[in-house]
Design a protein around this motif. Structure first.
Motif, PDB file in Angstrom:
ATOM      1  N   GLN A   1      14.010  13.021  -4.352  1.00  0.00           N
ATOM      2  CA  GLN A   1      15.351  13.639  -4.423  1.00  0.00           C
ATOM      3  C   GLN A   1      15.879  12.821  -5.565  1.00  0.00           C
ATOM      4  O   GLN A   1      16.943  13.349  -6.303  1.00  0.00           O
ATOM      5  N   ILE A   2      15.960  11.379  -5.801  1.00  0.00           N
ATOM      6  CA  ILE A   2      16.490  10.810  -6.769  1.00  0.00           C
ATOM      7  C   ILE A   2      16.083  11.129  -7.968  1.00  0.00           C
ATOM      8  O   ILE A   2      16.683  11.471  -9.146  1.00  0.00           O
TER       9      ILE A   2
ATOM     10  N   LYS B   1       9.260   6.111   0.672  1.00  0.00           N
ATOM     11  CA  LYS B   1       9.013   7.659   1.025  1.00  0.00           C
ATOM     12  C   LYS B   1       9.207   8.441  -0.094  1.00  0.00           C
ATOM     13  O   LYS B   1       9.985   8.497  -0.795  1.00  0.00           O
ATOM     14  N   ILE B   2       8.032   9.071  -0.338  1.00  0.00           N
ATOM     15  CA  ILE B   2       7.911  10.244  -1.650  1.00  0.00           C
ATOM     16  C   ILE B   2       9.044  11.159  -1.594  1.00  0.00           C
ATOM     17  O   ILE B   2       9.521  11.401  -2.799  1.00  0.00           O
TER      18      ILE B   2
ATOM     19  N   ASP C   1       1.747   9.179  -6.658  1.00  0.00           N
ATOM     20  CA  ASP C   1       2.335  10.625  -6.647  1.00  0.00           C
ATOM     21  C   ASP C   1       3.185  10.841  -7.719  1.00  0.00           C
ATOM     22  O   ASP C   1       3.332  12.282  -8.048  1.00  0.00           O
ATOM     23  N   ALA C   2       3.556  10.027  -8.613  1.00  0.00           N
ATOM     24  CA  ALA C   2       4.303  10.270  -9.940  1.00  0.00           C
ATOM     25  C   ALA C   2       3.591  10.673 -11.087  1.00  0.00           C
ATOM     26  O   ALA C   2       4.135  11.384 -11.854  1.00  0.00           O
TER      27      ALA C   2
ATOM     28  N   LEU D   1       0.937  -1.098   0.017  1.00  0.00           N
ATOM     29  CA  LEU D   1       0.021  -0.043   0.017  1.00  0.00           C
ATOM     30  C   LEU D   1       0.899   1.241   0.059  1.00  0.00           C
ATOM     31  O   LEU D   1       0.448   2.308  -0.802  1.00  0.00           O
ATOM     32  N   ALA D   2       1.983   1.475   0.813  1.00  0.00           N
ATOM     33  CA  ALA D   2       2.896   2.293   0.936  1.00  0.00           C
ATOM     34  C   ALA D   2       3.305   2.741  -0.465  1.00  0.00           C
ATOM     35  O   ALA D   2       3.555   3.826  -0.784  1.00  0.00           O
ATOM     36  N   ASN D   3       4.037   1.722  -1.287  1.00  0.00           N
ATOM     37  CA  ASN D   3       4.640   1.546  -2.585  1.00  0.00           C
ATOM     38  C   ASN D   3       3.608   2.315  -3.397  1.00  0.00           C
ATOM     39  O   ASN D   3       3.818   3.152  -4.370  1.00  0.00           O
TER      40      ASN D   3
END
Length: 411
Positions: A380-381, A374-375, A322-323, A314-316
């Motif tokens: 950052q990447i 974590k978004i 978000d992308a 679910l977190a992923n």
């Protein structure tokens, strides 16, 4: 249930001819669409005509809750092929290979006796009068034809769970007589819900996701990410074969292929480590969004199923959402692998998906993947990669293919 005649030009019906083979189609939830029903039925009739065009040119006539598919100079073999092909058209629940006969008792008797000739075992007669002006009630017609067939062939009548069912449907100008039928796909006509882009891997899940969304009326295009230039073309061949098989449900399918290997290499070099898989998938979604907007698609479709693999927690999934700004549809999210495989087997994509290939998603993947991405870390990447520019470049590099299903490929 009511329907209207549908065709690009007006269909002028001729007097019924005894023994004319045709296909009688039963609709599903289309008939529940109220004031929008005519629009749904017109699209469905267009889809039927398109699907059978390599077999024969047909007239599709809408009546009281059914479609009648007729073709000039049709023989039984052609009608059988038409009925079989129409079962892949979304929105059709049953396709019956029927005899269209005159609206008189003698014609119905002849057709019934011909259909039941040579059959062994119990039978029942089920009549329906869409035209209540017919002089016999449905029950009277059941009893009359049942007695005629039983007397002629000695078959026992069995009203509950008979081995054969003889169906008689009295319509406005003719009667349809048939036995048995072919189950269709149900759902809504492709094209009624808009357009979306499927992220198509070579695996089992994404073809099933595409099928389920076509069944809800979406017309879909397909986007495949190849590991080239670091892999061979095998995954492209698989994606092409899968889209070609799925094309039977909508026609006119388009497959877009992106060489993704160098982008994966950049992600690995960025220090993504355990986030590499999620970072790759976010880039795929960004690229898909660029292409979808170009194609006027309103959503992205993936084969994610909650908890199936480490990237589908679910977190992923939240991090993946978000992308992209476009909605991401996950029609398999609540299904387990056995359910997905059963559906893949039914739509005949499972054997293709099980062919060996080198999946780009496994390339350069870390030994352990992050399950709670974590978004902020992913952003950052992406900042280091200038991911917006990279997605635009990938979308500009797509190669378009047009896989065509079955008979249509030779037409």
């Amino acid at each position: 249930m009511t329907t209207l005649d549908v065709a690009p030009t007006v269909v002028r019906e001729q007097s019924p001819v005894d023994g004319e083979p045709c296909v009688l189609l039963k609709l599903g939830e289309v008939v529940l669409k109220g004031k929008n029903r005519e629009q749904f039925e017109r699209r469905l009739a267009d889809n039927v005509r398109t699907a059978v065009r390599p077999i024969a040119r047909v007239d599709v006539i809408r009546r009281h809750g059914v479609f009648i598919v007729r073709t000039k100079d049709a023989d039984v073999a052609v009608v059988d092929r038409l009925a079989q092909r129409i079962t892949d058209v979304m929105g059709i629940v049953w396709a019956h290979r029927a005899w269209r006969v005159g609206k008189d008792l003698a014609s119905v008797e002849r057709a019934a006796l011909e259909l039941m000739d040579g059959r062994v075992g119990s039978f029942a007669v089920r009549s329906r009068r869409r035209d209540k002006r017919f002089p016999m009630t449905s029950t009277e017609l059941d009893r009359h034809i049942g007695a005629l067939v039983g007397g002629k062939y000695g078959q026992p009548v069995k009203l509950k769970n008979p081995e054969h069912t003889l169906s008689i449907e009295v319509d406005r100008d003719e009667v349809f007589v048939f036995s048995g039928g072919l189950p269709g796909q149900g759902g809504l006509p492709v094209g009624m819900s808009g357009r979306a882009l499927v992220l198509m891997s070579g695996g089992i899940d994404s073809p099933v996701a595409a099928y389920r969304m076509m069944r809800r009326g979406l017309r879909v295009d397909y986007l495949h990410f190849s590991g080239m230039p670091f892999t061979g073309p095998e995954s492209i061949y698989k994606a092409y074969a899968l889209v070609r098989e799925l094309d039977k449900f909508q026609g006119g399918s388009r497959l877009f292929v992106v060489p993704f290997g160098k982008a994966q290499q950049q992600i690995k070099s960025s220090g993504a480590d355990r986030l590499a898989v999620i970072a790759q998938r976010r880039l795929m979604l960004r690229t898909g969004e660029v292409l979808a907007r170009r194609l006027r698609g309103a959503a992205l479709i993936t084969g994610d199923a909650l908890g199936q693999v480490s990237s589908q927690t679910l977190a992923n999934m939240t991090a993946l959402d978000d992308a992209a700004e476009l909605p991401i549809l996950r029609p398999l999210v609540g299904m387990d692998k056995i359910e997905i495989m059963d559906q893949a087997r039914r739509i005949r994509t499972l054997s293709i998906s099980e062919l060996p290939d080198e999946d780009c998603c496994t390339m350069l993947a870390p030994r352990r993947a992050e399950t709670r991405a974590k978004i902020a870390d992913l952003r950052q990447i992406e900042k280091r990669l200038d991911v917006g520019e990279l997605a635009d470049q990938l979308a500009a590099s797509v190669q378009e293919h047009r896989p065509v299903y079955g008979d249509a490929a030779a037409s």
